[in-house]
Design a protein around this motif. Structure first.
Motif, short mmCIF file in Angstrom:
data_model
loop_
_atom_site.label_atom_id
_atom_site.label_comp_id
_atom_site.label_asym_id
_atom_site.label_seq_id
_atom_site.Cartn_x
_atom_site.Cartn_y
_atom_site.Cartn_z
N LYS A 11 0.89 -1.07 -0.04
CA LYS A 11 -0.05 0.08 0.03
C LYS A 11 0.83 1.26 0.00
O LYS A 11 1.80 1.40 0.90
CB LYS A 11 -0.93 0.01 1.19
CG LYS A 11 -1.97 1.16 1.29
CD LYS A 11 -2.79 1.14 2.58
CE LYS A 11 -3.55 2.28 2.54
NZ LYS A 11 -4.78 2.46 3.73
N PHE A 12 0.65 2.13 -1.04
CA PHE A 12 1.29 3.40 -0.96
C PHE A 12 0.71 4.42 0.07
O PHE A 12 -0.19 4.38 0.40
CB PHE A 12 1.33 4.14 -2.17
CG PHE A 12 1.64 5.69 -2.42
CD1 PHE A 12 3.18 5.72 -2.47
CD2 PHE A 12 0.80 6.64 -2.49
CE1 PHE A 12 3.62 6.87 -2.51
CE2 PHE A 12 1.49 7.80 -2.43
CZ PHE A 12 2.98 8.09 -2.44
N GLN A 13 1.78 4.92 1.02
CA GLN A 13 1.72 5.66 1.99
C GLN A 13 1.95 7.02 1.73
O GLN A 13 3.16 7.20 1.29
CB GLN A 13 2.25 5.20 3.44
CG GLN A 13 1.73 3.92 3.85
CD GLN A 13 2.53 3.29 5.00
OE1 GLN A 13 3.70 3.70 5.33
NE2 GLN A 13 1.80 2.20 5.40
N GLY A 14 0.81 8.18 1.78
CA GLY A 14 1.33 9.61 1.57
C GLY A 14 1.92 10.12 2.91
O GLY A 14 1.53 11.35 3.17
N ARG A 15 3.04 9.46 3.50
CA ARG A 15 3.69 9.90 4.61
C ARG A 15 4.54 11.29 4.38
O ARG A 15 4.91 11.44 3.37
CB ARG A 15 4.42 8.88 5.25
CG ARG A 15 5.13 9.28 6.51
CD ARG A 15 5.98 8.20 6.93
NE ARG A 15 7.23 8.70 7.98
CZ ARG A 15 7.98 7.86 8.29
NH1 ARG A 15 8.44 6.75 7.84
NH2 ARG A 15 9.00 8.67 9.27
N THR A 16 4.50 12.10 5.47
CA THR A 16 5.29 13.39 5.23
C THR A 16 6.57 13.17 5.86
O THR A 16 6.30 12.73 7.02
CB THR A 16 4.40 14.47 5.76
OG1 THR A 16 3.22 14.88 5.18
CG2 THR A 16 5.35 15.72 5.64
#
Length: 269
Positions: free
Chosen positions: A17-22
């Motif tokens: 799963k791609f995670q839009g983490r900052t």
């Protein structure tokens, strides 16, 4: 000692799963300014992916090949196009990979204290200058870059070959060398501070329940991927400053991908 692997065989799959983490360092104004000065801004990126299966280090080849074949990776993993200079998705190109295990054991910036004790850097933090040398494609104008690049230099051995494989050292060296239009620092602190921020943002640590000591729990790999003809990731052009490090956290089950493509970074106006 670094181990190199090539994978062609066993099929393995697991959901990613791609995670839009900052990542904090990428939004830090000081870091952004430094990366721009070092010609790396706009060419360095970090992406995070999550996975659901147990990670076993001895299965790293199959694990990483499965990563590149996952639909969420194919449609989200980004690289800089060598032709347009724009960010593009990986696409369905990868036929084989090469993986180098990168030791990641350091938990203190004291690792770099020897730069002071060996007089590469003065007590006030200023990097000692030297007569210009050329180590293709880098111009060496100070003792720091001599230690990083010139194997026949007097003080090259203050970092052992094992030291030089450490992920902390790799980050530091990449920042010191920068991109095509890199403006080198006169003092050491910006390199150390930025290295520390990146390392802390990407690497996980845990407290050993028996010894109560802090240790790194992440496992790091330097990865190159190939299509039917040649290398396609991190770049079609092989260069020391084009890299992709995969930082795997087996406990939290996520992968941080630190990517950079050598070239001309964003310029400040």
């Amino acid at each position: 000692m670094q181990d190199q692997f090539q994978l062609g065989g066993k099929e393995t799959s697991f959901p990613l799963k791609f995670q839009g983490r900052t990542f904090q360092f990428l939004s830090n104004p000081d870091v952004v300014q430094r990366l721009r000065k070092w010609s790396m801004q706009g060419r360095l990126r970090v992406q995070a992916f999550g996975f659901d299966e147990n990670f076993q280090a001895y299965c790293k080849d199959d694990f990483l090949m499965a990563f590149f074949r996952d639909p969420n990776v194919i449609s989200n993993l980004q690289l800089l196009s060598d032709f347009s200079g724009q960010w593009i998705n990986l696409g369905e190109e990868v036929k084989r990979i090469e993986v180098i295990h990168i030791p990641c054991t350091q938990i203190s910036m004291a690792f770099f204290d020897r730069l002071y004790s060996e007089e590469i850097v003065r007590e006030n933090g200023h990097i000692v200058k030297c007569l210009d040398n050329f180590c293709d494609p880098f111009v060496i104008s100070d003792e720091l870059r001599k230690v990083l690049l010139m194997e026949d230099s007097e003080k090259y051995e203050i970092f052992s070959e094992l030291d030089r494989t450490e992920f902390l050292f790799c980050i530091f060296k990449h920042l010191c060398l920068g991109g095509i239009l890199c403006q080198y620092e006169d003092i050491l602190d910006p390199y150390l501070e930025t290295t520390k921020m990146i390392y802390k943002d990407l690497v996980s640590v845990i407290k050993d329940p028996q010894t109560k000591n802090i240790r790194v729990s992440s496992v790091v790999f330097k990865v190159a991927a190939y299509d039917e003809n040649d290398m396609c990731y991190p770049s079609k052009k092989n260069h020391e400053q084009s890299f992709a490090y995969f930082i795997v956290d087996p406990l939290k089950r996520h992968i941080n991908v630190l990517y950079h493509s050598f070239g001309v970074g964003e310029l400040s106006f």
